[in-house]
Structure formats: structure tokens, C-alpha cells
Write an enzyme that holds these catalytic residues in place. Structure first.
Site, PDB file in Angstrom:
ATOM      1  N   GLY A  15       0.835  -1.206   0.000  1.00  0.00           N
ATOM      2  CA  GLY A  15       0.000   0.000   0.000  1.00  0.00           C
ATOM      3  C   GLY A  15       0.862   1.246   0.000  1.00  0.00           C
ATOM      4  O   GLY A  15       0.546   2.255   0.642  1.00  0.00           O
ATOM      5  N   ALA A  16       1.978   1.186  -0.743  1.00  0.00           N
ATOM      6  CA  ALA A  16       2.991   2.241  -0.664  1.00  0.00           C
ATOM      7  C   ALA A  16       2.883   3.274  -1.778  1.00  0.00           C
ATOM      8  O   ALA A  16       3.766   4.107  -1.951  1.00  0.00           O
ATOM      9  CB  ALA A  16       4.383   1.621  -0.647  1.00  0.00           C
ATOM     10  N   ARG A  18       0.692   5.644  -1.887  1.00  0.00           N
ATOM     11  CA  ARG A  18       0.335   6.947  -1.314  1.00  0.00           C
ATOM     12  C   ARG A  18       0.179   6.815   0.200  1.00  0.00           C
ATOM     13  O   ARG A  18       0.357   5.732   0.772  1.00  0.00           O
ATOM     14  CB  ARG A  18      -0.957   7.464  -1.948  1.00  0.00           C
ATOM     15  CG  ARG A  18      -2.150   6.553  -1.771  1.00  0.00           C
ATOM     16  CD  ARG A  18      -3.430   7.185  -2.305  1.00  0.00           C
ATOM     17  NE  ARG A  18      -4.578   6.554  -1.702  1.00  0.00           N
ATOM     18  CZ  ARG A  18      -5.349   5.627  -2.285  1.00  0.00           C
ATOM     19  NH1 ARG A  18      -5.067   5.241  -3.511  1.00  0.00           N
ATOM     20  NH2 ARG A  18      -6.371   5.094  -1.658  1.00  0.00           N
ATOM     21  N   ASP A  65      -2.398  -7.196  -5.719  1.00  0.00           N
ATOM     22  CA  ASP A  65      -3.484  -7.096  -4.760  1.00  0.00           C
ATOM     23  C   ASP A  65      -3.070  -8.011  -3.612  1.00  0.00           C
ATOM     24  O   ASP A  65      -2.936  -9.225  -3.798  1.00  0.00           O
ATOM     25  CB  ASP A  65      -4.780  -7.592  -5.423  1.00  0.00           C
ATOM     26  CG  ASP A  65      -5.952  -7.674  -4.456  1.00  0.00           C
ATOM     27  OD1 ASP A  65      -5.741  -7.542  -3.228  1.00  0.00           O
ATOM     28  OD2 ASP A  65      -7.079  -7.890  -4.945  1.00  0.00           O
ATOM     29  N   VAL A  66      -2.849  -7.435  -2.425  1.00  0.00           N
ATOM     30  CA  VAL A  66      -2.308  -8.248  -1.329  1.00  0.00           C
ATOM     31  C   VAL A  66      -3.266  -9.358  -0.894  1.00  0.00           C
ATOM     32  O   VAL A  66      -2.843 -10.317  -0.244  1.00  0.00           O
ATOM     33  CB  VAL A  66      -1.910  -7.385  -0.108  1.00  0.00           C
ATOM     34  CG1 VAL A  66      -0.794  -6.411  -0.453  1.00  0.00           C
ATOM     35  CG2 VAL A  66      -3.107  -6.666   0.495  1.00  0.00           C
ATOM     36  N   SER A 145      -4.583  -0.263  13.997  1.00  0.00           N
ATOM     37  CA  SER A 145      -5.298   1.016  14.111  1.00  0.00           C
ATOM     38  C   SER A 145      -5.841   1.121  15.522  1.00  0.00           C
ATOM     39  O   SER A 145      -6.082   0.089  16.177  1.00  0.00           O
ATOM     40  CB  SER A 145      -6.465   1.038  13.123  1.00  0.00           C
ATOM     41  OG  SER A 145      -7.352   2.107  13.427  1.00  0.00           O
ATOM     42  N   TYR A 157     -13.554  -3.469   9.841  1.00  0.00           N
ATOM     43  CA  TYR A 157     -12.242  -2.822   9.984  1.00  0.00           C
ATOM     44  C   TYR A 157     -11.662  -3.092  11.371  1.00  0.00           C
ATOM     45  O   TYR A 157     -10.494  -3.463  11.517  1.00  0.00           O
ATOM     46  CB  TYR A 157     -12.430  -1.318   9.738  1.00  0.00           C
ATOM     47  CG  TYR A 157     -11.165  -0.508   9.672  1.00  0.00           C
ATOM     48  CD1 TYR A 157     -10.357  -0.530   8.537  1.00  0.00           C
ATOM     49  CD2 TYR A 157     -10.788   0.316  10.724  1.00  0.00           C
ATOM     50  CE1 TYR A 157      -9.205   0.240   8.460  1.00  0.00           C
ATOM     51  CE2 TYR A 157      -9.642   1.091  10.657  1.00  0.00           C
ATOM     52  CZ  TYR A 157      -8.851   1.052   9.522  1.00  0.00           C
ATOM     53  OH  TYR A 157      -7.710   1.822   9.456  1.00  0.00           O
ATOM     54  N   ALA A 160     -10.494  -6.676  11.622  1.00  0.00           N
ATOM     55  CA  ALA A 160      -9.258  -6.907  10.870  1.00  0.00           C
ATOM     56  C   ALA A 160      -8.063  -6.327  11.626  1.00  0.00           C
ATOM     57  O   ALA A 160      -7.013  -6.963  11.739  1.00  0.00           O
ATOM     58  CB  ALA A 160      -9.354  -6.266   9.484  1.00  0.00           C
ATOM     59  N   LYS A 161      -8.233  -5.129  12.177  1.00  0.00           N
ATOM     60  CA  LYS A 161      -7.113  -4.469  12.856  1.00  0.00           C
ATOM     61  C   LYS A 161      -6.796  -5.133  14.186  1.00  0.00           C
ATOM     62  O   LYS A 161      -5.641  -5.184  14.605  1.00  0.00           O
ATOM     63  CB  LYS A 161      -7.422  -2.973  13.039  1.00  0.00           C
ATOM     64  CG  LYS A 161      -7.536  -2.212  11.707  1.00  0.00           C
ATOM     65  CD  LYS A 161      -6.300  -2.402  10.845  1.00  0.00           C
ATOM     66  CE  LYS A 161      -6.299  -1.531   9.611  1.00  0.00           C
ATOM     67  NZ  LYS A 161      -5.098  -1.740   8.766  1.00  0.00           N
TER      68      LYS A 161
HETATM   69  P1  NAD Z   1      -4.696   5.321   1.881  1.00  0.00           P
HETATM   70  O1  NAD Z   1      -6.046   4.956   1.419  1.00  0.00           O
HETATM   71  O2  NAD Z   1      -4.177   6.702   1.694  1.00  0.00           O
HETATM   72  O3  NAD Z   1      -3.604   4.321   1.282  1.00  0.00           O
HETATM   73  C1  NAD Z   1      -3.804   2.929   1.251  1.00  0.00           C
HETATM   74  C2  NAD Z   1      -2.962   2.341   0.137  1.00  0.00           C
HETATM   75  O4  NAD Z   1      -3.186   0.926   0.138  1.00  0.00           O
HETATM   76  C3  NAD Z   1      -3.336   2.874  -1.250  1.00  0.00           C
HETATM   77  O5  NAD Z   1      -2.178   3.212  -1.966  1.00  0.00           O
HETATM   78  C4  NAD Z   1      -4.097   1.712  -1.871  1.00  0.00           C
HETATM   79  O6  NAD Z   1      -4.007   1.654  -3.281  1.00  0.00           O
HETATM   80  C5  NAD Z   1      -3.399   0.531  -1.216  1.00  0.00           C
HETATM   81  N1  NAD Z   1      -4.216  -0.679  -1.264  1.00  0.00           N
HETATM   82  C6  NAD Z   1      -5.542  -0.789  -0.998  1.00  0.00           C
HETATM   83  N2  NAD Z   1      -5.957  -2.047  -1.200  1.00  0.00           N
HETATM   84  C7  NAD Z   1      -4.867  -2.748  -1.616  1.00  0.00           C
HETATM   85  C8  NAD Z   1      -4.668  -4.102  -1.991  1.00  0.00           C
HETATM   86  N3  NAD Z   1      -5.683  -4.982  -1.997  1.00  0.00           N
HETATM   87  N4  NAD Z   1      -3.422  -4.479  -2.360  1.00  0.00           N
HETATM   88  C9  NAD Z   1      -2.400  -3.593  -2.375  1.00  0.00           C
HETATM   89  N5  NAD Z   1      -2.536  -2.303  -2.028  1.00  0.00           N
HETATM   90  C10 NAD Z   1      -3.755  -1.893  -1.647  1.00  0.00           C
HETATM   91  O7  NAD Z   1      -4.705   4.949   3.446  1.00  0.00           O
HETATM   92  P2  NAD Z   1      -3.663   5.279   4.623  1.00  0.00           P
HETATM   93  O8  NAD Z   1      -4.353   6.207   5.556  1.00  0.00           O
HETATM   94  O9  NAD Z   1      -2.305   5.598   4.091  1.00  0.00           O
HETATM   95  O10 NAD Z   1      -3.662   3.862   5.341  1.00  0.00           O
HETATM   96  C11 NAD Z   1      -2.551   2.988   5.385  1.00  0.00           C
HETATM   97  C12 NAD Z   1      -2.777   1.963   6.489  1.00  0.00           C
HETATM   98  O11 NAD Z   1      -2.871   2.620   7.750  1.00  0.00           O
HETATM   99  C13 NAD Z   1      -4.079   1.177   6.335  1.00  0.00           C
HETATM  100  O12 NAD Z   1      -3.874  -0.162   6.729  1.00  0.00           O
HETATM  101  C14 NAD Z   1      -5.013   1.847   7.308  1.00  0.00           C
HETATM  102  O13 NAD Z   1      -6.026   0.987   7.749  1.00  0.00           O
HETATM  103  C15 NAD Z   1      -4.046   2.223   8.417  1.00  0.00           C
HETATM  104  N6  NAD Z   1      -4.529   3.307   9.280  1.00  0.00           N
HETATM  105  C16 NAD Z   1      -4.781   4.558   8.776  1.00  0.00           C
HETATM  106  C17 NAD Z   1      -5.229   5.553   9.633  1.00  0.00           C
HETATM  107  C18 NAD Z   1      -5.509   6.952   9.159  1.00  0.00           C
HETATM  108  O14 NAD Z   1      -6.021   7.763   9.961  1.00  0.00           O
HETATM  109  N7  NAD Z   1      -5.227   7.320   7.936  1.00  0.00           N
HETATM  110  C19 NAD Z   1      -5.421   5.268  10.991  1.00  0.00           C
HETATM  111  C20 NAD Z   1      -5.169   3.983  11.453  1.00  0.00           C
HETATM  112  C21 NAD Z   1      -4.705   3.004  10.590  1.00  0.00           C
END
Ligand code: NAD
Length: 256
Positions: A15-16, A18, A65-66, A145, A157, A160-161
Site C-alpha cells: 500500500g505504498a 500513497r 493485490d495483497v 489502528s 475494519y 481486521a485491525k
Molecule cells: P490510503 O487509502 O491513503 O492508502 C492505502 C494504500 O493501500 C493505497 O495506496 C491503496 O491503493 C493501497 N491498497 C488498498 N488495497 C490494496 C490491496 N488490496 N493491495 C495492495 N494495495 C492496496 O490509506 P492510509 O491512511 O495511508 O492507510 C494505510 C494503512 O494505515 C491502512 O492499513 C489503514 O487501515 C491504516 N490506518 C490509517 C489511519 C488513518 O487515519 N489514515 C489510521 C489507522 C490506521
């Protein structure tokens, strides 16, 4: 992609393309690691890869797709052959569905959300951990999370977390003697597309959404992807070898 320096450690960040994953990938590259940048689509990884290589770092974009077992196996093999054996794994890819009561949640939504965070982390870890065991050293970092402690609208969610925390502790028990640590980072509110989408779903402007969130955060601000990258950098570092099986809440204050 650029050439790998001899004995350069190799990280995989999912998920790198963005958000948090991009910040983690860039930070690990700055720390000297070659980074496999994994996301759904290779073209979307280009920004992260370019940011790393234009800074003198090493990175490769890999589409997967992970939640797809076959795609994960192929992606890990590709990274191992292009960059070298991965010994740092950041299971960051995640999605969040809409807020709904459990009685209204569809099976499809449950499977999609848990599939990315939980099955995805399992598939990646199963494919990457043998490289770590062979090297006698490894670092697994799972992106949980604060929602693991309960979330008013997203049972999928939260489950999963929370599942990722049990997974992390089990990996720490299973792999510790092989020199591999496993820890979870549990972020609070982080500015990203994910929180932008939550603002939209609540019908709020993102600025207002952030302002409201910051009011409830002891340090008085929302988090940035770099806050999480800093923690991941520490957990991935050689000096963090006695820290394993832990959940680090990076949320601007205590959470429970
Ligand atoms: P984001 O939506 O900005 O980025 C998520 C990235 O994961 C995207 O680039 C997307 O294309 C990729 N992705 C989605 N499904 C995928 C798949 N099946 N295979 C490969 N890549 C996939 O979200 P973020 O805020 O950067 O979140 C990153 C992680 O941090 C997530 O696991 C999210 O649950 C966790 N998180 C985020 C927050 C927050 O406040 N933003 C808080 C707690 C946890």
C-alpha cells in the site's frame, strides 16, 4: 529501479503508492534500505519510486493485490530477484468501508476489508518470513489502528485491525529465535486519502474534520504519514531487536 548496493537490506512496504505506506517507503529508503513498493497498480507506485530514486535511493514498483495469494507470491519473488532477499516487511495496505451497523453489513464488505488487512498480511508474511529466517534477521511491522479497540461504525475494519494484533504477537512468539521481531503500529487520525474519504462520508469539509479530530487529541493536532514513518523506521532498525510482540499506539496521546 537502480542497482542494489552489496548487502543493502531490502524492505517490502504494501500500500505504498500513497499515504502512510508512501511515507514509510521513503523513510526506509532514506535509512538506506532498498524498497519494494507494492500497491494495486504499478503506475500508481511511480511517484513513490521516483521520490526514492531521485534522492539516490533504491526502489522497485511491484503491482499486487495483497488479498490475492498468487499475486503476492509473484510479487515477493520479483522483489527478491530485483532487489535481493527481503528482511523488512511492512504490512500497511488497508481499506475502510462505510460506517454501517453490523445488521446491515454485507458479506462482500466484510470480506473486502478483512481480506486486504488480514489475509493480505498473512499472505505477505508467509511469503517473506522464509527469507528472514534464512538471513537469521527480520522485522515485521503490521499496520493496525486504534479502531482495533472498537469502532462505532466499522465492525469489519475493527476486527481486521484487532486480528492483526493477535497475528503480530503470534509471529513474535514463532519467529523470535530466528532473529525476527514482529510489532504492530496502531495509528490514530492520520491525514491521508482514508481520512479524507471518512470526512466526505460524514458530509464534512476535510479541514473541519481535522479540526474536530484535533480537539480530542492530547497533543492538539492530527497525525501526518511521517509520524508513522518515524515509528516504522525505529521498529525496522537493528537496535530495536529486543522489542517484539508489541502494539505501539501512535495517536498523539494514550488510547484505551
Ligand atoms: P490510503 O487509502 O491513503 O492508502 C492505502 C494504500 O493501500 C493505497 O495506496 C491503496 O491503493 C493501497 N491498497 C488498498 N488495497 C490494496 C490491496 N488490496 N493491495 C495492495 N494495495 C492496496 O490509506 P492510509 O491512511 O495511508 O492507510 C494505510 C494503512 O494505515 C491502512 O492499513 C489503514 O487501515 C491504516 N490506518 C490509517 C489511519 C488513518 O487515519 N489514515 C489510521 C489507522 C490506521
Amino acid at each position: 529501479m537502480t542497482h542494489t548496493a552489496h548487502a543493502q537490506r531490502v524492505a517490502i512496504v504494501t500500500g505504498a503508492a500513497r499515504g502512510i505506506g508512501a511515507a514509510v517507503a521513503k523513510r526506509l529508503a532514506r535509512d538506506g534500505l532498498a524498497v519494494g513498493v507494492v500497491d494495486l497498480n504499478e503506475a500508481e507506485c511511480a511517484g513513490t519510486v521516483k521520490a526514492i530514486t531521485s534522492n539516490g535511493g533504491t526502489a522497485a514498483a511491484v503491482a499486487a493485490d495483497v488479498a490475492d495469494e498468487t499475486a503476492v507470491t509473484a510479487a515477493v519473488a520479483q522483489i527478491a530477484s530485483e532487489l535481493g532477499s527481503p528482511t523488512v516487511l511492512v504490512n500497511n495496505a488497508g481499506i475502510g468501508g462505510p460506517d454501517v451497523g453490523v445488521a446491515e453489513m454485507t458479506t462482500q464488505q466484510w470480506d473486502a476489508v478483512t481480506g486486504v488487512s488480514l489475509r493480505g498480511a498473512f499472505f505477505l508474511t508467509r511469503a517473506v518470513s522464509p527469507h528472514m529466517v534464512a538471513a537469521g534477521w527480520g522485522r515485521i511491522i503490521n499496520m493496525s489502528s486504534i479502531s482495533a479497540l472498537g469502532d462505532s461504525g466499522r465492525a469489519d475494519y475493527a476486527s481486521a485491525k484487532a486480528g492483526l494484533i493477535g497475528f503480530t504477537k503470534t509471529l513474535a512468539l514463532q519467529l523470535g529465535r530466528q532473529g525476527v521481531t514482529a510489532n504492530a503500529i496502531a495509528p490514530g487520525f492520520i491525514v491521508s486519502d482514508m481520512t479524507r474519504t471518512s470526512a466526505r462520508r460524514r458530509g464534512r469539509a476535510f479541514e473541519e474534520h481535522q479540526r474536530l479530530a484535533a480537539q480530542a487529541i492530547p497533543v492538539g493536532r492530527v497525525g501526518q504519514p511521517e509520524d508513522i514513518a518515524h515509528t516504522a523506521s525505529f521498529l525496522a532498525s537493528p537496535g530495536a531487536g529486543f522489542l517484539s510482540g508489541q502494539v505501539i499506539y501512535v495517536a498523539g496521546g494514550p488510547v484505551d
